[in-house]
Design a protein around this motif. Structure first.
Motif, PDB file in Angstrom:
ATOM      1  N   PHE A  64       3.091   3.093   9.199  1.00 12.58           N
ATOM      2  CA  PHE A  64       2.671   3.444   7.839  1.00 12.58           C
ATOM      3  C   PHE A  64       2.426   4.944   7.724  1.00 12.58           C
ATOM      4  O   PHE A  64       2.884   5.596   6.789  1.00 12.58           O
ATOM      5  N   VAL A  92       1.269   5.821  -1.476  1.00 13.13           N
ATOM      6  CA  VAL A  92       2.101   6.943  -1.041  1.00 13.13           C
ATOM      7  C   VAL A  92       3.115   7.313  -2.119  1.00 13.13           C
ATOM      8  O   VAL A  92       3.240   8.462  -2.516  1.00 13.13           O
ATOM      9  N   MET A  93       3.824   6.311  -2.623  1.00 10.90           N
ATOM     10  CA  MET A  93       4.840   6.612  -3.625  1.00 10.90           C
ATOM     11  C   MET A  93       4.242   6.758  -5.012  1.00 10.90           C
ATOM     12  O   MET A  93       4.893   7.249  -5.928  1.00 10.90           O
ATOM     13  N   TYR A 138       7.781  10.587   3.821  1.00 10.95           N
ATOM     14  CA  TYR A 138       8.012  10.468   2.380  1.00 10.95           C
ATOM     15  C   TYR A 138       7.426  11.663   1.635  1.00 10.95           C
ATOM     16  O   TYR A 138       8.060  12.245   0.771  1.00 10.95           O
ATOM     17  N   ASN A 139       6.193  12.040   2.015  1.00 17.86           N
ATOM     18  CA  ASN A 139       5.535  13.153   1.330  1.00 17.86           C
ATOM     19  C   ASN A 139       6.255  14.469   1.563  1.00 17.86           C
ATOM     20  O   ASN A 139       6.405  15.272   0.639  1.00 17.86           O
ATOM     21  N   LYS A 160       9.242  14.516  -0.575  1.00 18.65           N
ATOM     22  CA  LYS A 160       8.892  14.674  -1.980  1.00 18.65           C
ATOM     23  C   LYS A 160       8.498  16.122  -2.283  1.00 18.65           C
ATOM     24  O   LYS A 160       8.892  16.670  -3.307  1.00 18.65           O
ATOM     25  N   ALA A 218       4.612   7.501   5.550  1.00 17.44           N
ATOM     26  CA  ALA A 218       3.941   8.239   4.483  1.00 17.44           C
ATOM     27  C   ALA A 218       4.158   9.743   4.644  1.00 17.44           C
ATOM     28  O   ALA A 218       4.433  10.450   3.679  1.00 17.44           O
ATOM     29  N   LEU A 224       0.833  -1.205   0.000  1.00 17.24           N
ATOM     30  CA  LEU A 224       0.000   0.000   0.000  1.00 17.24           C
ATOM     31  C   LEU A 224       0.868   1.256   0.000  1.00 17.24           C
ATOM     32  O   LEU A 224       0.515   2.260  -0.613  1.00 17.24           O
ATOM     33  N   PHE A 225       2.001   1.178   0.660  1.00 16.56           N
ATOM     34  CA  PHE A 225       2.921   2.318   0.665  1.00 16.56           C
ATOM     35  C   PHE A 225       3.435   2.587  -0.751  1.00 16.56           C
ATOM     36  O   PHE A 225       3.438   3.715  -1.223  1.00 16.56           O
TER      37      PHE A 225
END
Lengths: 137, 216
Positions: free
Chosen positions: B18, A23-24, B25-26, B29, B22, A18-19
């Motif tokens: 998770f 997300v990616m 990571y965001n 990015k 997330a 799911l990541f």
């Protein structure tokens, strides 16, 4: 304990995939979906197996999880072969816009998503076989 | 009992992990995207592009759009409203990213109409009549052609102009710039060179308002 580890692996695969997709933003290709189909229920089934009725150990968990894991492993190996070029792209069922052979992600240089999938499925299968051996011999 | 606690704690741990991953990571990015755009700022705006609104406004929205894109059509009145709500302060630069099949032809009709000073009218007509000329996500230029009545266009000239090499070159340049800027969906917005990282009406409004606050 073994079933608990199996559940951990299935949960890691569930959240990991799911990541990657949510997300990616890596879109799962057709073969990825097939592998997801067989790993997602395992995250639930192992959990059910961990809470048996009448507080005895639920030995039948192997019966209802092993087939899913074996089929899933089949897809994972197939995907890996497509990825590494042993099976030509044209022979497999991906839609034109989303190639299963295109390598989207390589962790630490060489770990690809189908490799992770093969690892997760084979680890689950091995643990289940050990579990089965313990009780059926 | 202890077993239950471990299992529940593990499940919660997975969810928390998770969410944390997330978020991290965001954030990473977003930062990468903003700084990447800063390096490629010359790709955001070109002087040949059609513009709307006051030319001396200090806040410029750049929109990469596809006439066949439903979201672009839905954002158009919203962007116009943003300009109206901040009179004299915001203008719009439109750039082409014809991702749908045959949309490049529709776009060249816009450019040809622009030579007759009918760009805005033609664009608005295209959005109004979407259902008439888009079939299964494919643009049908010949059907759009039938929707152009009453705009005061010289159709012969339009037909001639839309074949021009200069128009093709501009559309190609727009698409190359979009690629450089990692715009692969429409509409793609930039406000004073800053990319709209999180897509949405409100986010665009906030970005525009923060640029107004910074420049006025």
């Amino acid at each position: 304990m073994l079933i608990f580890i199996c559940w951990l692996i299935a949960m890691a695969a569930l959240f990991g995939s799911l990541f990657f997709s949510e997300v990616m933003g890596l879109k799962p290709c057709v073969l990825c979906w097939w592998q997801r189909i067989f790993i997602y229920p395992l995250a639930v089934l192992f959990l059910v197996g961990l809470f048996p009725q009448n507080h005895k150990e639920d030995r039948s968990v192997v019966r209802y999880t092993l087939p899913l894991a074996v089929i899933g492993l089949g897809f994972a190996i197939y995907h890996y072969l497509v990825y590494s070029g042993f099976i030509p792209e044209s022979l497999q069922p991906c839609s034109e816009d989303l190639s299963c052979a295109e390598i989207n992600l390589e962790l630490i240089g060489f770990v690809t998503i189908p490799m992770l999938s093969i690892f997760a499925y084979s680890a689950i299968i091995m643990l289940l076989l050990i579990y089965r051996k313990r009780f059926y011999q | 009992m202890k077993k239950n606690i471990i299992i529940v704690a593990t499940a919660i741990l997975f969810v928390v992990l998770f969410i944390v991953a997330a978020t991290l990571y965001n954030n990473k990015k977003d930062k990468a995207l903003s700084s990447a755009t800063l390096e490629k700022i010359e790709h955001v705006q070109r002087d040949y592009s059609p513009t709307m609104g006051p030319p001396d406004a200090k806040v410029t929205i750049v929109e990469f759009f596809d006439p066949a894109c439903g979201t672009c059509s839905a954002f158009y009145p919203f962007v116009k409203q943003l300009m109206k709500d901040n009179p004299g302060k915001v203008n719009l630069v439109l750039r082409y990213l014809p991702l749908h099949q045959n949309s490049d032809v529709i776009v060249s009709i816009f450019e040809a109409a622009r030579l007759q000073n009918r760009f805005r009218l033609t664009l608005e007509r295209a959005y109004q009549t979407r259902d008439a000329w888009i079939e299964h996500h494919v643009s049908r230029p010949e059907k759009f052609w039938l929707q152009l009545d009453g705009l005061g266009l010289d159709m012969n000239k339009l037909n001639e102009d839309m074949q021009s090499a200069e128009i093709a070159r501009r559309v190609k340049q727009d698409m190359l710039d979009a690629k450089q800027l990692n715009v692969n969906k429409t509409p793609g917005f930039f406000v004073n060179g800053k990319p709209l990282v999180h897509f949405g009406y409100q986010q665009l409004q906030q970005l525009v308002e923060s640029e107004i606050a910074a420049n006025y």
